[in-house]
Motif scaffolding. Structure first.
Motif, PDB file in Angstrom:
ATOM      1  N   ASP A  36      -5.114  -4.961 -11.707  1.00 12.88           N
ATOM      2  CA  ASP A  36      -5.610  -6.255 -12.175  1.00 12.88           C
ATOM      3  C   ASP A  36      -4.571  -6.996 -13.001  1.00 12.88           C
ATOM      4  OD1 ASP A  36      -8.026  -5.718 -10.952  1.00 12.88           O
ATOM      5  OD2 ASP A  36      -8.880  -4.791 -12.743  1.00 12.88           O
ATOM      6  N   ASN A  37      -3.537  -6.316 -13.413  1.00 13.08           N
ATOM      7  CA  ASN A  37      -2.434  -6.924 -14.152  1.00 13.08           C
ATOM      8  C   ASN A  37      -1.222  -6.943 -13.248  1.00 13.08           C
ATOM      9  OD1 ASN A  37      -4.288  -5.470 -16.147  1.00 13.08           O
ATOM     10  ND2 ASN A  37      -3.134  -6.836 -17.463  1.00 13.08           N
ATOM     11  N   GLY A  38      -0.343  -7.875 -13.479  1.00 10.75           N
ATOM     12  CA  GLY A  38       0.898  -7.891 -12.722  1.00 10.75           C
ATOM     13  C   GLY A  38       1.854  -6.841 -13.244  1.00 10.75           C
ATOM     14  N   VAL A  39       2.977  -6.714 -12.579  1.00 14.09           N
ATOM     15  CA  VAL A  39       4.015  -5.799 -13.031  1.00 14.09           C
ATOM     16  C   VAL A  39       5.353  -6.516 -13.057  1.00 14.09           C
ATOM     17  CG1 VAL A  39       2.832  -3.765 -12.103  1.00 14.09           C
ATOM     18  CG2 VAL A  39       4.633  -4.841 -10.780  1.00 14.09           C
ATOM     19  N   SER A  40       6.239  -6.010 -13.894  1.00 15.60           N
ATOM     20  CA  SER A  40       7.628  -6.460 -13.921  1.00 15.60           C
ATOM     21  C   SER A  40       8.489  -5.324 -13.408  1.00 15.60           C
ATOM     22  CB  SER A  40       8.067  -6.814 -15.350  1.00 15.60           C
ATOM     23  OG  SER A  40       7.377  -7.944 -15.809  1.00 15.60           O
ATOM     24  N   TRP A  41       9.560  -5.695 -12.714  1.00 12.03           N
ATOM     25  CA  TRP A  41      10.566  -4.724 -12.280  1.00 12.03           C
ATOM     26  C   TRP A  41      11.803  -4.906 -13.131  1.00 12.03           C
ATOM     27  CZ3 TRP A  41      10.387  -0.722  -8.922  1.00 12.03           C
ATOM     28  CH2 TRP A  41       9.312  -0.662  -8.018  1.00 12.03           C
ATOM     29  N   SER A  57       2.733 -11.243 -10.108  1.00 11.09           N
ATOM     30  CA  SER A  57       1.360 -11.389 -10.593  1.00 11.09           C
ATOM     31  C   SER A  57       0.388 -10.665  -9.664  1.00 11.09           C
ATOM     32  CB  SER A  57       0.989 -12.878 -10.658  1.00 11.09           C
ATOM     33  OG  SER A  57       0.674 -13.356  -9.359  1.00 11.09           O
ATOM     34  N   PRO A  58      -0.858 -10.469 -10.109  1.00 11.09           N
ATOM     35  CA  PRO A  58      -1.862  -9.838  -9.239  1.00 11.09           C
ATOM     36  C   PRO A  58      -2.114 -10.653  -7.963  1.00 11.09           C
ATOM     37  CG  PRO A  58      -2.645  -9.904 -11.502  1.00 11.09           C
ATOM     38  CD  PRO A  58      -1.381 -10.703 -11.463  1.00 11.09           C
ATOM     39  N   LEU A  59      -1.751 -11.938  -7.971  1.00  7.80           N
ATOM     40  CA  LEU A  59      -1.922 -12.781  -6.787  1.00  7.80           C
ATOM     41  C   LEU A  59      -0.633 -12.866  -5.964  1.00  7.80           C
ATOM     42  CD1 LEU A  59      -3.974 -15.645  -8.469  1.00  7.80           C
ATOM     43  CD2 LEU A  59      -4.824 -13.723  -7.094  1.00  7.80           C
ATOM     44  N   SER A  60       0.339 -12.009  -6.255  1.00  8.88           N
ATOM     45  CA  SER A  60       1.621 -11.909  -5.548  1.00  8.88           C
ATOM     46  C   SER A  60       2.551 -13.089  -5.823  1.00  8.88           C
ATOM     47  CB  SER A  60       1.402 -11.744  -4.037  1.00  8.88           C
ATOM     48  OG  SER A  60       2.584 -11.269  -3.429  1.00  8.88           O
ATOM     49  N   SER A  82      -0.098  -1.877  -4.146  1.00  9.16           N
ATOM     50  CA  SER A  82       1.323  -1.608  -4.351  1.00  9.16           C
ATOM     51  C   SER A  82       2.063  -2.906  -4.673  1.00  9.16           C
ATOM     52  CB  SER A  82       1.890  -0.981  -3.069  1.00  9.16           C
ATOM     53  OG  SER A  82       3.284  -0.922  -3.099  1.00  9.16           O
ATOM     54  N   PHE A  83       2.922  -2.854  -5.697  1.00  4.26           N
ATOM     55  CA  PHE A  83       3.799  -3.978  -6.031  1.00  4.26           C
ATOM     56  C   PHE A  83       5.187  -3.609  -5.513  1.00  4.26           C
ATOM     57  CE2 PHE A  83       0.292  -4.494  -8.865  1.00  4.26           C
ATOM     58  CZ  PHE A  83       0.175  -5.860  -9.069  1.00  4.26           C
ATOM     59  N   ARG A  84       5.752  -4.460  -4.653  1.00  2.00           N
ATOM     60  CA  ARG A  84       6.998  -4.100  -3.974  1.00  2.00           C
ATOM     61  C   ARG A  84       8.167  -4.958  -4.417  1.00  2.00           C
ATOM     62  NH1 ARG A  84       4.804  -2.559   2.037  1.00  2.00           N
ATOM     63  NH2 ARG A  84       3.348  -0.982   1.270  1.00  2.00           N
ATOM     64  N   THR A  97      18.675   2.865 -12.264  1.00  2.00           N
ATOM     65  CA  THR A  97      17.336   3.442 -12.186  1.00  2.00           C
ATOM     66  C   THR A  97      16.340   2.307 -12.319  1.00  2.00           C
ATOM     67  OG1 THR A  97      18.134   5.499 -13.159  1.00  2.00           O
ATOM     68  CG2 THR A  97      15.752   5.144 -13.173  1.00  2.00           C
ATOM     69  N   TYR A  98      15.444   2.204 -11.349  1.00  2.00           N
ATOM     70  CA  TYR A  98      14.477   1.108 -11.282  1.00  2.00           C
ATOM     71  C   TYR A  98      13.136   1.562 -11.868  1.00  2.00           C
ATOM     72  CZ  TYR A  98      17.696  -1.593  -8.445  1.00  2.00           C
ATOM     73  OH  TYR A  98      18.787  -2.315  -8.011  1.00  2.00           O
ATOM     74  N   PHE A  99      12.536   0.669 -12.657  1.00  2.00           N
ATOM     75  CA  PHE A  99      11.242   0.918 -13.286  1.00  2.00           C
ATOM     76  C   PHE A  99      10.337  -0.279 -13.042  1.00  2.00           C
ATOM     77  CE2 PHE A  99      14.364   3.125 -15.882  1.00  2.00           C
ATOM     78  CZ  PHE A  99      13.779   4.343 -16.166  1.00  2.00           C
ATOM     79  N   CYS A 100       9.039  -0.034 -12.989  1.00  2.00           N
ATOM     80  CA  CYS A 100       8.092  -1.136 -13.075  1.00  2.00           C
ATOM     81  C   CYS A 100       7.328  -0.965 -14.389  1.00  2.00           C
ATOM     82  CB  CYS A 100       7.166  -1.210 -11.871  1.00  2.00           C
ATOM     83  SG  CYS A 100       6.161   0.235 -11.547  1.00  2.00           S
ATOM     84  N   ILE A 101       6.923  -2.094 -14.934  1.00  2.00           N
ATOM     85  CA  ILE A 101       6.267  -2.117 -16.242  1.00  2.00           C
ATOM     86  C   ILE A 101       5.003  -2.957 -16.118  1.00  2.00           C
ATOM     87  CG2 ILE A 101       6.480  -2.776 -18.674  1.00  2.00           C
ATOM     88  CD1 ILE A 101       9.508  -2.820 -18.256  1.00  2.00           C
ATOM     89  N   ALA A 102       3.914  -2.465 -16.679  1.00  2.00           N
ATOM     90  CA  ALA A 102       2.673  -3.238 -16.739  1.00  2.00           C
ATOM     91  C   ALA A 102       2.327  -3.498 -18.201  1.00  2.00           C
ATOM     92  CB  ALA A 102       1.532  -2.475 -16.062  1.00  2.00           C
TER      93      ALA A 102
END
Length: 162
Positions: A36-41, A57-60, A82-84, A97-102
């Motif tokens: 329900d929340n977006g993510v940052s890469w 964002s959750p709406l891509s 999945s957030f790509r 090294t790649y991370f995603c953050i919520a």
């Protein structure tokens, strides 16, 4: 169970991949525990510096640095849960090294990191005799016994080096 509930994973979309190929696209996916929340890469380079790549964002919808909506180097999207992230043309400077953050309820949740480095190239190691000779020569002239008052030379190695 509590520790598993708030975990996120960043990984290669192709699970058989071990290393990215230069000039090829690199596809990563983030599996957050809350979609329900977006993510940052972000990417952490070999020196430890963090680089923001994109917010999805959750709406891509995507926001790249300087609030740009698109990037010539990256693509971001949400597909199902999945957030790509796609690195369109993987180059040496994209290694890291790649991370995603919520950001959920004003707390940051970091995924596991996905290393993305070219395969290590092996080079011949120097001979043992040369390495020993060099290191013994370097250490001989730059380290001297400490002359601090109140310290005993017994059982303590008192050296300072310039």
């Amino acid at each position: 169970a509590q520790g598993q509930r708030n975990t996120m994973e960043a990984r290669f979309l192709n699970r058989n991949m071990k290393h990215p190929q230069e000039g090829q696209p690199l596809e990563l996916e983030c599996m957050p525990f809350n979609i329900d929340n977006g993510v940052s890469w972000i990417r952490q380079d070999k020196d430890g510096k963090l680089h923001f790549i994109v917010y999805i964002s959750p709406l891509s919808r995507t926001a790249f640095p300087r609030n740009e909506r698109t990037s010539s180097q990256f693509e971001g999207s949400k597909q199902g849960s999945s957030f790509r992230l796609v690195v369109k043309n993987f180059r040496a400077q994209d290694q890291g090294t790649y991370f995603c953050i919520a950001n959920i309820n004003q707390m940051l949740y970091f995924s596991s990191g996905q290393p993305a480095f070219f395969p290590a190239t092996t080079t011949a190691a120097p001979t043992t005799a040369a390495a020993t000779t060099q290191s013994s020569h370097v250490n001989k002239d730059i380290c001297m016994p400490s002359s601090e008052p109140g310290t005993s030379g017994e059982n303590i190695l008192n050296l300072y080096c310039e």
